[in-house]
Design a protein around this motif. Sequence first.
Motif, PDB file in Angstrom:
ATOM      1  N   PRO A 190       3.801   5.449  -4.530  1.00 18.67           N
ATOM      2  CA  PRO A 190       4.779   6.003  -5.489  1.00 18.67           C
ATOM      3  C   PRO A 190       4.445   5.655  -6.940  1.00 18.67           C
ATOM      4  O   PRO A 190       4.658   6.471  -7.840  1.00 18.67           O
ATOM      5  CB  PRO A 190       6.098   5.355  -5.050  1.00 18.67           C
ATOM      6  CG  PRO A 190       5.906   5.061  -3.599  1.00 18.67           C
ATOM      7  CD  PRO A 190       4.471   4.668  -3.467  1.00 18.67           C
ATOM      8  N   LEU A 191       3.912   4.442  -7.165  1.00 13.29           N
ATOM      9  CA  LEU A 191       3.542   4.060  -8.521  1.00 13.29           C
ATOM     10  C   LEU A 191       2.346   4.875  -9.018  1.00 13.29           C
ATOM     11  O   LEU A 191       2.295   5.270 -10.187  1.00 13.29           O
ATOM     12  CB  LEU A 191       3.217   2.565  -8.569  1.00 13.29           C
ATOM     13  CG  LEU A 191       4.425   1.625  -8.528  1.00 13.29           C
ATOM     14  CD1 LEU A 191       3.992   0.194  -8.236  1.00 13.29           C
ATOM     15  CD2 LEU A 191       5.195   1.678  -9.851  1.00 13.29           C
ATOM     16  N   GLN A 201       0.809  -1.215   0.000  1.00 13.82           N
ATOM     17  CA  GLN A 201       0.000   0.000   0.000  1.00 13.82           C
ATOM     18  C   GLN A 201       0.850   1.277   0.000  1.00 13.82           C
ATOM     19  O   GLN A 201       0.598   2.187  -0.794  1.00 13.82           O
ATOM     20  CB  GLN A 201      -0.916   0.018   1.241  1.00 13.82           C
ATOM     21  CG  GLN A 201      -1.748  -1.230   1.429  1.00 13.82           C
ATOM     22  CD  GLN A 201      -2.857  -1.345   0.386  1.00 13.82           C
ATOM     23  OE1 GLN A 201      -3.060  -0.455  -0.410  1.00 13.82           O
ATOM     24  NE2 GLN A 201      -3.557  -2.453   0.389  1.00 13.82           N
ATOM     25  N   ILE A 202       1.812   1.350   0.913  1.00 16.70           N
ATOM     26  CA  ILE A 202       2.551   2.599   1.116  1.00 16.70           C
ATOM     27  C   ILE A 202       3.861   2.631   0.346  1.00 16.70           C
ATOM     28  O   ILE A 202       4.147   3.577  -0.397  1.00 16.70           O
ATOM     29  CB  ILE A 202       2.823   2.823   2.624  1.00 16.70           C
ATOM     30  CG1 ILE A 202       1.510   2.807   3.417  1.00 16.70           C
ATOM     31  CG2 ILE A 202       3.576   4.121   2.841  1.00 16.70           C
ATOM     32  CD1 ILE A 202       0.544   3.908   3.035  1.00 16.70           C
ATOM     33  N   LEU A 241      -4.708   8.355 -16.840  1.00 12.52           N
ATOM     34  CA  LEU A 241      -5.787   7.647 -16.151  1.00 12.52           C
ATOM     35  C   LEU A 241      -5.597   6.141 -16.253  1.00 12.52           C
ATOM     36  O   LEU A 241      -5.812   5.410 -15.268  1.00 12.52           O
ATOM     37  CB  LEU A 241      -7.139   8.060 -16.743  1.00 12.52           C
ATOM     38  CG  LEU A 241      -8.393   7.487 -16.064  1.00 12.52           C
ATOM     39  CD1 LEU A 241      -8.473   7.925 -14.607  1.00 12.52           C
ATOM     40  CD2 LEU A 241      -9.654   7.912 -16.814  1.00 12.52           C
ATOM     41  N   ASP A 242      -5.171   5.656 -17.409  1.00 10.87           N
ATOM     42  CA  ASP A 242      -4.905   4.226 -17.582  1.00 10.87           C
ATOM     43  C   ASP A 242      -3.796   3.749 -16.641  1.00 10.87           C
ATOM     44  O   ASP A 242      -3.852   2.650 -16.097  1.00 10.87           O
ATOM     45  CB  ASP A 242      -4.485   3.921 -19.029  1.00 10.87           C
ATOM     46  CG  ASP A 242      -5.600   4.174 -20.023  1.00 10.87           C
ATOM     47  OD1 ASP A 242      -6.752   3.872 -19.701  1.00 10.87           O
ATOM     48  OD2 ASP A 242      -5.303   4.692 -21.125  1.00 10.87           O
ATOM     49  N   ALA A 243      -2.789   4.596 -16.450  1.00 11.13           N
ATOM     50  CA  ALA A 243      -1.644   4.218 -15.618  1.00 11.13           C
ATOM     51  C   ALA A 243      -2.053   3.941 -14.181  1.00 11.13           C
ATOM     52  O   ALA A 243      -1.386   3.166 -13.478  1.00 11.13           O
ATOM     53  CB  ALA A 243      -0.586   5.319 -15.657  1.00 11.13           C
ATOM     54  N   PRO A 279      -1.001  -4.163 -10.377  1.00  9.60           N
ATOM     55  CA  PRO A 279      -0.261  -5.422 -10.526  1.00  9.60           C
ATOM     56  C   PRO A 279       1.235  -5.281 -10.303  1.00  9.60           C
ATOM     57  O   PRO A 279       1.884  -6.225  -9.829  1.00  9.60           O
ATOM     58  CB  PRO A 279      -0.581  -5.866 -11.960  1.00  9.60           C
ATOM     59  CG  PRO A 279      -1.083  -4.652 -12.648  1.00  9.60           C
ATOM     60  CD  PRO A 279      -1.745  -3.830 -11.601  1.00  9.60           C
ATOM     61  N   VAL A 280       1.793  -4.119 -10.635  1.00  7.36           N
ATOM     62  CA  VAL A 280       3.224  -3.910 -10.371  1.00  7.36           C
ATOM     63  C   VAL A 280       3.493  -3.918  -8.867  1.00  7.36           C
ATOM     64  O   VAL A 280       4.435  -4.555  -8.383  1.00  7.36           O
ATOM     65  CB  VAL A 280       3.698  -2.581 -10.993  1.00  7.36           C
ATOM     66  CG1 VAL A 280       5.182  -2.346 -10.674  1.00  7.36           C
ATOM     67  CG2 VAL A 280       3.479  -2.580 -12.507  1.00  7.36           C
TER      68      VAL A 280
END
Length: 509
Positions: A449-450, A443-444, A468-470, A476-477
């Motif tokens: 950051p992603l 979460q943090i 918006l897609d990002a 998943p990353v």
Amino acid sequence: MTQEQETKAASAVAGAPAAPASAAPQGAPGKSGAAGQHDKVTRMGTESIPRLITEFAIPSILGMLVNGAYNVIDSIFLGQAMGEIGLSTATVAMPIMTVFMAIAMLVGNGGNALAALRMGEGKPEEAERSLGNTVTLSLIFSVIVAIIVFIPACLDALLGISGATPEDWGYATQFIRIISLGFIFQCIGMGVNNFIRTAGAPNRALGTMIIGAVACTAFNALFVLVMGMGVAGSALATVCGQAISCATVLWYFCMTKGVPMRLHLHKMPLHAETVRLILSLGLASFAVQIGMAVVNFVLNNLLNTYGAQSTIGAEGALASIGVVQRVASFVVLPLIGMAIAIQPLLGFNYGAHLFRRVKKTLAWGIAGATVIAVVLWALVHLFADPIVGFFGITDSDLKSFTVFALSVQLFLIPFVGFQIVGSNYFQATGQPAKSVFLSLTRQILFLIPLYIGLPMVMPMWFPGYTGLDALYFACPVADFLAIFTTAIFVLLELKRLKKLETGELQAKF
């Protein structure tokens, strides 16, 4: 501990005669009532682990789904009755409601973990003190929450960071204030309900939650669809459902005969060391929920920013990703349910120094969570379109966007069960610092950051995708990074357990 020593220890747990309270050995649970009263507890150290996990997991998983149904029920009814504005209001309220749940889990999961450890050590009176102090802490936190929410500056600040827009601000204010007044019912109904599982009655724990969810659904239908009360009706329906669940939980510990733990008034005054342990053991669960709340706060504001730049607009982005978040949370709940189900088994056997059973419980828990995750992943991908439509999204472009976002966000769900069970293991065995760290990784440390960075670079790397897609590709990353980190901790813990078995280390708690 050798296999022969462990077998003797398990036999002692199951069949040793009760010793006087002053002389009770640490590894053997004592009796505080009629002979055999604690058989439902001591069997955690003797019966087949797969059988115990199955018995505890089914009602625990169903219970988590029922508990999570409150948010989904609100969204469905508000979406059907009010359209996008109803869904965006629910999305804005979600991080604040997650904070409420975090507080309930702080005291409830922490108190329950302590009770399971004390039962394993043969200290039933200390387990009852944990129960009493958990109820008292719930009362205290409930008063604090209600006071904070009814201070206009505090609530305005919460709604501001939650991404409320001028269109849904008034609705969200009304919803959160009603929910805060009933927070005491959520805190006891959900938090103290976990103690029923540790008392060896997982089916009863499920029953208390089902009663509340059914009532919530019925009241939502009445207040929102029939009486047209909108947001206020949905909030009131949630409180009514939680109140009924709370009453059934208290009835079990106050009125039911022959329970291993009972709620006594003289066990409710706060005891400093007990409170410290409850809060430290519950910190991991609290951190997970607070992490989710912070993520939702950040996400809602980013949705306003990048949604306004897209064809679906800010309200559409809030409504769409709000649906994705609710479905994703609902999918994760059975995995959390599996982690909660094995918590008393891990705590009891760790407290009784039955380390071989601890390892076996962890292995079966991970396997079970993985199987469940694979099934849920397949169901969501097969039925993504009708699932999205069920929330009242009818616009074709918005629906297509939501379906694709849902598929991407849940891409690594088959492996998330391992991460959840692995991090919860450390909470169950009295290692809160490790559990807190692992609970915060996704979460943090990774996801936020992603969320901030990926929208800046992804459109440059892949011109076909927008900022918006990002936002949904970040999930998943973050899942991959969190799973890898948990795997390292679990491998190191298995080595430590091996040393505890052989006597090279001594377990302390």
